[in-house]
Motif scaffolding. Sequence first.
Motif, PDB file in Angstrom:
ATOM      1  N   TRP A   1       0.822  -1.219   0.000  1.00 44.52           N
ATOM      2  CA  TRP A   1       0.000   0.000   0.000  1.00 44.52           C
ATOM      3  C   TRP A   1       0.851   1.261   0.000  1.00 44.52           C
ATOM      4  O   TRP A   1       0.440   2.309  -0.525  1.00 44.52           O
ATOM      5  N   ALA A   2       2.058   1.188   0.607  1.00 41.17           N
ATOM      6  CA  ALA A   2       2.901   2.378   0.742  1.00 41.17           C
ATOM      7  C   ALA A   2       3.388   2.902  -0.594  1.00 41.17           C
ATOM      8  O   ALA A   2       3.793   4.069  -0.697  1.00 41.17           O
ATOM      9  N   ALA A   3       3.365   2.080  -1.626  1.00 47.39           N
ATOM     10  CA  ALA A   3       3.843   2.513  -2.940  1.00 47.39           C
ATOM     11  C   ALA A   3       2.755   3.198  -3.757  1.00 47.39           C
ATOM     12  O   ALA A   3       3.039   3.754  -4.827  1.00 47.39           O
ATOM     13  N   ARG A   4       1.532   3.203  -3.284  1.00 46.04           N
ATOM     14  CA  ARG A   4       0.448   3.829  -4.046  1.00 46.04           C
ATOM     15  C   ARG A   4       0.605   5.346  -4.039  1.00 46.04           C
ATOM     16  O   ARG A   4       0.864   5.944  -2.988  1.00 46.04           O
ATOM     17  N   PRO A   5       0.417   6.003  -5.156  1.00 42.16           N
ATOM     18  CA  PRO A   5       0.588   7.471  -5.214  1.00 42.16           C
ATOM     19  C   PRO A   5      -0.374   8.226  -4.301  1.00 42.16           C
ATOM     20  O   PRO A   5      -0.059   9.323  -3.838  1.00 42.16           O
ATOM     21  N   THR A   6      -1.532   7.662  -4.035  1.00 42.45           N
ATOM     22  CA  THR A   6      -2.540   8.371  -3.232  1.00 42.45           C
ATOM     23  C   THR A   6      -2.518   7.968  -1.758  1.00 42.45           C
ATOM     24  O   THR A   6      -3.401   8.376  -0.997  1.00 42.45           O
TER      25      THR A   6
ATOM     26  N   GLY B   1       7.851   4.952   4.412  1.00 44.64           N
ATOM     27  CA  GLY B   1       7.958   3.516   4.240  1.00 44.64           C
ATOM     28  C   GLY B   1       6.739   2.818   4.803  1.00 44.64           C
ATOM     29  O   GLY B   1       5.885   3.431   5.454  1.00 44.64           O
ATOM     30  N   PRO B   2       6.623   1.518   4.598  1.00 49.19           N
ATOM     31  CA  PRO B   2       5.424   0.786   5.040  1.00 49.19           C
ATOM     32  C   PRO B   2       5.302   0.632   6.543  1.00 49.19           C
ATOM     33  O   PRO B   2       4.240   0.234   7.032  1.00 49.19           O
ATOM     34  N   ASN B   3       6.369   0.954   7.305  1.00 44.78           N
ATOM     35  CA  ASN B   3       6.336   0.726   8.755  1.00 44.78           C
ATOM     36  C   ASN B   3       6.310   2.006   9.585  1.00 44.78           C
ATOM     37  O   ASN B   3       6.202   1.940  10.813  1.00 44.78           O
TER      38      ASN B   3
ATOM     39  N   ARG C   1      -6.163   3.851  14.906  1.00 43.99           N
ATOM     40  CA  ARG C   1      -7.441   3.528  14.266  1.00 43.99           C
ATOM     41  C   ARG C   1      -7.428   3.755  12.761  1.00 43.99           C
ATOM     42  O   ARG C   1      -8.322   3.252  12.071  1.00 43.99           O
ATOM     43  N   THR C   2      -6.466   4.514  12.271  1.00 47.32           N
ATOM     44  CA  THR C   2      -6.524   4.928  10.866  1.00 47.32           C
ATOM     45  C   THR C   2      -5.351   4.433  10.017  1.00 47.32           C
ATOM     46  O   THR C   2      -5.449   4.454   8.789  1.00 47.32           O
ATOM     47  N   MET C   3      -4.256   4.005  10.617  1.00 49.01           N
ATOM     48  CA  MET C   3      -3.098   3.586   9.835  1.00 49.01           C
ATOM     49  C   MET C   3      -3.157   2.095   9.517  1.00 49.01           C
ATOM     50  O   MET C   3      -3.676   1.295  10.319  1.00 49.01           O
TER      51      MET C   3
END
Length: 715
Positions: free
Chosen positions: A308-313, A340-342, A369-371
């Motif tokens: 998911w971290a590579a998505r532009p949005t 990064g993803p973490n 709750r949101t990440m």
Amino acid sequence: MTIRRTLATGCCTAMLAVGAVATPAGAEFERPPMNLYGVTGAIDMPTALEQPEGELSGTVAQFGNITRGTLSFQALPWLQGSFRYSQFSGLRLLNNPGYEDYFDRSFDVSVRLLSETRWRPALKLGLQDLAGTGISSGEYLVATKTFGGTLALSAGLGWGRLGSYNPAFSTGTRDPIDNGRGGNFNVDQWFRGDAAPFASAIWQATPRLSLMAEYSSDAYDLETGNGTLASQRIIDRDSPLNFGAVYRVNDAVTVGGYYLYGSELGVSLTFQGNPNRPPVQGQVIRAPGPVAPRPPRASAPEKWIETWAARPTAQTTLLGALERDLAGSGIDVESLQVQGPNTVEVRIRNQRYGMAPQAIGRTARALSRTMPSSVETFRIVPSSNGLPLSAIVMRRSDLEALVLEPDASAQLFAATGFADPPARDPRASLSPSVFPRFDWSVGPYVRRVLFEPEEPLRLDVGVRAQATYEPRPGLVFSGSVTKRIAGNLSDSVRQSNSVLPRVRTNFNLYNEQGDPALEKLTGAYYFKPGDNLYGRVTVGYLERMFGGLSTELLWKPVGSRLALGAELNYVHQRDFDTQFGFQDYSVATGHLSAYYKLPEKFHVQLDVGRYLAGDVGATLSLHREFANGWRIGVFATKTDVSAEEFGEGSFDKGITLEIPVGQFLGRPSRTTAATTLRPITRDGGARLEVDGRLYDRVRDYHRPDMQDGWGTVWR
């Protein structure tokens, strides 16, 4: 030796030996009376009792033609300090014949030397009017023993005016008072001259009513016309015995009535407050949302994916989700960056919570709750006017594991990291709802001038309109205008007699001509020039009396109790009408500053540099801060200006008081009510009043100060 002297000496001797009487240890008055001097005492004499730590007392007392107003603060369990303003109606001093009434300012301090035990009375040393004109100066040693929590017997020895009636012995020569310009310490007089005994008894008849009797050692030579300075008799003194009663109306108000010296009636009114006893118990506040635990990786591996971290949005999507979660919470999200993803970094602005950890804790809960589940590290960067203050690093797994632990706050603090915040990465997503930002408000203002000889209290009330515009992080334009509605500041007839450049003493001309007034109009830029460094540049109409350029640089490591700062200003004096014009006077002024956080939540500050009148010197400030945001302090400034050049008061000094408004509203608020009490306003030691100074806004989010209020992180 007279019968009265024999009686008083006997009382004193008995009290010094009263420790031999077995009474329950720890029996004491929870909130003992304040005397007519506005300090802890019986009627006119002090006792060795103490107020609760943090107690702030304001007392107005009157008997005969003497009126005293006193502000006292129990800074520590063993230390009380007081500032007093007294009016002697009809007292025409021979060295001050221009005024029908005499007004006097004085400072007191008392120190408990010994605590009360089962066998020993408490013992206190006090200095009265230690840095004033000396009109009320005196020193004392007093012992107090309590019995059953309802009876307090005190006896002591007084010097100065407290040793003027039936002295028992002498400890040398006490030189005559040299008033000079007032304000200097009369060290060479302390505990010198005649010493006389005094004694008192206080009986707490009910939880609200206390009855008192007292033997006074003050002859009131000045006020009875027997002194060398007075030409008028303003009270009668026929006896050394005083009697009184005080009644506590409620938790904040006490009234008293007295019969003094066989001839005079007296009354007192005392208001008391304490940071540890807020006027409104508890706060109405929305409960924080829960910490949302992640599902175990083994049972829901699809929720732990990192692509998911590579998505532009990804950034803008998560920013919007976090803003929606925190909507209405009083926390604004300035930006969010996926590192990064973490790891994610979020920059926030705390608009509501006086306790900084409370805003950090609520932000961390919202992040849980949101990440996405793969995000383990939360970097929360609080900012003020776009200036990053610190980087608070939390592990998500710590939040999940500790939220229900009995010592969750302490464990979370031990696991939380504090780091110097870097400059904002240009790849971070800025919130469109925060920048550009425009805020405005219209509300009342009160402006006052205290302690003028002609009229001790002058004030104006009016309306202030102010606005702030922030086009981008760190850049702030602001201004305010005022319009007086009512008041008497412009009626002042006192003209400045200062031999220095009149940088402050022409305040009456600003009050008279500056209505309506352009109070301030500035542009400011806040930035981080390097590691552990914070900067500010402000230009414009900086305050009512000066405009120009102000720059500041602060070095403050996030884990350090020490900070160092430098400020340099070049300013012109504004016209008295406080519109757009300037006068001919200009000055370069600035200071090097050192700040240090001491134990017991004391803060000390030393400023060395050049002041507005061109004088060079230093200001030492010390204030006590409480966990709920109350701040009470003192300061003194000495420069190369002599006492004669400075004028009345000899040097600049005063008391600062700052109280969080939320303590009275019953809901969290970052607004504070602040005031500075100076015995007199002069030109020496005057410093520029510019908004946005860095130290106080930066330190709130650094490790030492965050630790003090960390208990609110889960609230």
